[in-house]
Write a protein that holds these residues in place. Structure first.
Motif, short mmCIF file in Angstrom:
data_model
loop_
_atom_site.label_atom_id
_atom_site.label_comp_id
_atom_site.label_asym_id
_atom_site.label_seq_id
_atom_site.Cartn_x
_atom_site.Cartn_y
_atom_site.Cartn_z
N ALA A 93 0.83 -1.20 0.00
CA ALA A 93 0.00 0.00 0.00
C ALA A 93 0.86 1.25 0.00
O ALA A 93 0.56 2.24 -0.68
N ALA A 94 1.96 1.23 0.75
CA ALA A 94 2.84 2.39 0.83
C ALA A 94 3.52 2.67 -0.50
O ALA A 94 3.61 3.83 -0.92
N VAL A 95 3.98 1.63 -1.17
CA VAL A 95 4.65 1.86 -2.45
C VAL A 95 3.64 2.26 -3.53
O VAL A 95 3.96 3.06 -4.44
N ALA A 96 2.41 1.74 -3.46
CA ALA A 96 1.37 2.16 -4.40
C ALA A 96 1.04 3.64 -4.21
O ALA A 96 0.86 4.38 -5.18
N GLU A 97 0.98 4.06 -2.95
CA GLU A 97 0.73 5.47 -2.64
C GLU A 97 1.87 6.35 -3.15
O GLU A 97 1.65 7.44 -3.69
N LYS A 98 3.10 5.86 -2.99
CA LYS A 98 4.26 6.60 -3.46
C LYS A 98 4.21 6.77 -4.99
O LYS A 98 4.47 7.85 -5.52
N LEU A 99 3.88 5.69 -5.70
CA LEU A 99 3.81 5.75 -7.16
C LEU A 99 2.72 6.72 -7.62
O LEU A 99 2.91 7.48 -8.58
N THR A 100 1.60 6.71 -6.92
CA THR A 100 0.51 7.62 -7.26
C THR A 100 0.93 9.07 -7.04
O THR A 100 0.70 9.94 -7.88
N GLU A 101 1.58 9.31 -5.90
CA GLU A 101 2.02 10.66 -5.53
C GLU A 101 3.07 11.21 -6.50
O GLU A 101 3.07 12.40 -6.82
N ARG A 102 3.95 10.32 -6.97
CA ARG A 102 5.05 10.78 -7.81
C ARG A 102 4.75 10.71 -9.31
O ARG A 102 5.63 10.96 -10.13
N HIS A 103 3.51 10.36 -9.66
CA HIS A 103 3.09 10.39 -11.06
C HIS A 103 1.84 11.27 -11.20
O HIS A 103 0.79 10.80 -11.67
N PRO A 104 1.95 12.54 -10.82
CA PRO A 104 0.78 13.42 -10.93
C PRO A 104 0.32 13.63 -12.36
O PRO A 104 -0.83 14.00 -12.61
N HIS A 105 1.21 13.37 -13.34
CA HIS A 105 0.83 13.48 -14.75
C HIS A 105 -0.07 12.33 -15.18
O HIS A 105 -0.68 12.39 -16.26
N THR A 114 7.60 13.98 -21.50
CA THR A 114 8.87 13.32 -21.81
C THR A 114 9.42 12.63 -20.57
O THR A 114 9.05 12.98 -19.44
N ALA A 115 10.30 11.66 -20.80
CA ALA A 115 10.91 10.94 -19.68
C ALA A 115 11.72 11.90 -18.80
O ALA A 115 11.77 11.74 -17.57
N GLU A 116 12.35 12.90 -19.42
CA GLU A 116 13.15 13.87 -18.65
C GLU A 116 12.26 14.69 -17.72
O GLU A 116 12.63 14.94 -16.56
N GLN A 117 11.09 15.09 -18.20
CA GLN A 117 10.17 15.85 -17.36
C GLN A 117 9.66 15.00 -16.20
O GLN A 117 9.52 15.48 -15.08
N VAL A 118 9.39 13.73 -16.48
CA VAL A 118 8.93 12.82 -15.43
C VAL A 118 10.01 12.66 -14.37
O VAL A 118 9.74 12.70 -13.16
N SER A 119 11.26 12.48 -14.80
CA SER A 119 12.37 12.30 -13.87
C SER A 119 12.55 13.53 -13.00
O SER A 119 12.76 13.43 -11.78
N ALA A 120 12.48 14.71 -13.60
CA ALA A 120 12.63 15.96 -12.85
C ALA A 120 11.50 16.13 -11.83
O ALA A 120 11.73 16.54 -10.68
N SER A 121 10.29 15.78 -12.25
CA SER A 121 9.15 15.87 -11.34
C SER A 121 9.29 14.90 -10.18
O SER A 121 9.02 15.23 -9.02
N TRP A 122 9.74 13.68 -10.49
CA TRP A 122 9.95 12.65 -9.46
C TRP A 122 10.94 13.16 -8.40
O TRP A 122 10.67 13.05 -7.20
N GLU A 123 12.06 13.70 -8.83
CA GLU A 123 13.07 14.18 -7.89
C GLU A 123 12.56 15.36 -7.07
O GLU A 123 12.84 15.46 -5.87
N ARG A 124 11.80 16.25 -7.70
CA ARG A 124 11.26 17.40 -6.98
C ARG A 124 10.28 16.96 -5.90
O ARG A 124 10.34 17.41 -4.75
#
Length: 220
Positions: A93-105, A114-124
């Motif tokens: 449940a925790a990792v599913a929540e993390k994936l949801t939170e870090r994929h707002p797109h 783009t993959a670069e935008q996703v990576s930058a968003s993930w780190e932010r």
């Protein structure tokens, strides 16, 4: 394999681990701790990498299972903690929540095409949620030196940091320079070294065989 079959397989694994860990189960499994299991987790991840790089589909399936076993085993041990227990469902449940939170797109209204935008968003998002003060925070100190060096360089590059390397001509700085080159060329330095080592090992084995044959012939 259907989704229901996959669910049944995971449920069976959890049940088997519960039996092994419970009274009347396996004495070895019953006495393990997070600390005692740690070396096995590291070993299984290395074997998974080997299967990915050189193994068959059957090897990959087996090694993925061994890594999954480590997760289930640790979760079973964690469920027995007297003050802060958690189990495999809590981990999932925790990792599913993390994936949801870090994929707002995907799960919200953010944009990332783009993959670069996703990576930058993930780190932010990770920096915000974990309260990290530096882009270098969270890089495991125990990670293999080559892989850790590339991770540090990658983080610095993504953050567009103007890093002034300390002057040096020793082996360490030269290795770091090679890692920086690998990062710039999109090469996984750790994987590249593993492959080069495998090639060298194969050549060494051939030389060993040739030497043995030559020695045998010279003694005739």
């Amino acid at each position: 394999m259907t989704a229901s079959t996959e669910g049944e397989g995971l449920a069976r694994l959890v049940a088997v681990m519960d039996r092994l860990r419970s009274p009347g189960g396996c004495p070895w499994d019953a006495e393990q701790t997070h600390v005692s299991l740690a070396p096995y987790a590291l070993e299984e991840v290395h074997e998974l990498l080997e299967a990915i790089e050189t193994g068959s589909r059957a090897d990959l399936r087996e090694e993925l299972g061994d890594v999954l076993l480590q997760v289930v085993f640790h979760a079973r041990v964690a469920s027995e903690h007297p003050e802060d227990p958690f189990g495999i469902d809590d981990v999932a449940a925790a990792v599913a929540e993390k994936l949801t939170e870090r994929h707002p797109h995907v799960f919200a209204d953010a944009d990332a095409t783009t993959a670069e935008q996703v990576s930058a968003s993930w780190e932010r998002i990770k920096k915000e949620t974990k309260g990290r003060e530096s882009v270098m925070d969270g890089i495991p100190a125990a990670q293999p030196a080559l892989a850790r060096a590339q991770k540090v360089i990658s983080r610095a590059s993504r953050a567009k940091l103007d890093v002034r390397d300390p002057a040096g001509v020793g082996i360490g700085p030269q290795l770091l320079a090679l890692v920086a080159r690998a990062q710039a060329e999109g090469v996984d330095a750790e994987a590249a070294l593993r492959q080069a080592t495998r090639d060298y090992e194969a050549a060494a084995r051939e030389a060993e065989t040739a030497s043995a044959v030559a020695t045998e012939h010279s003694s005739d």
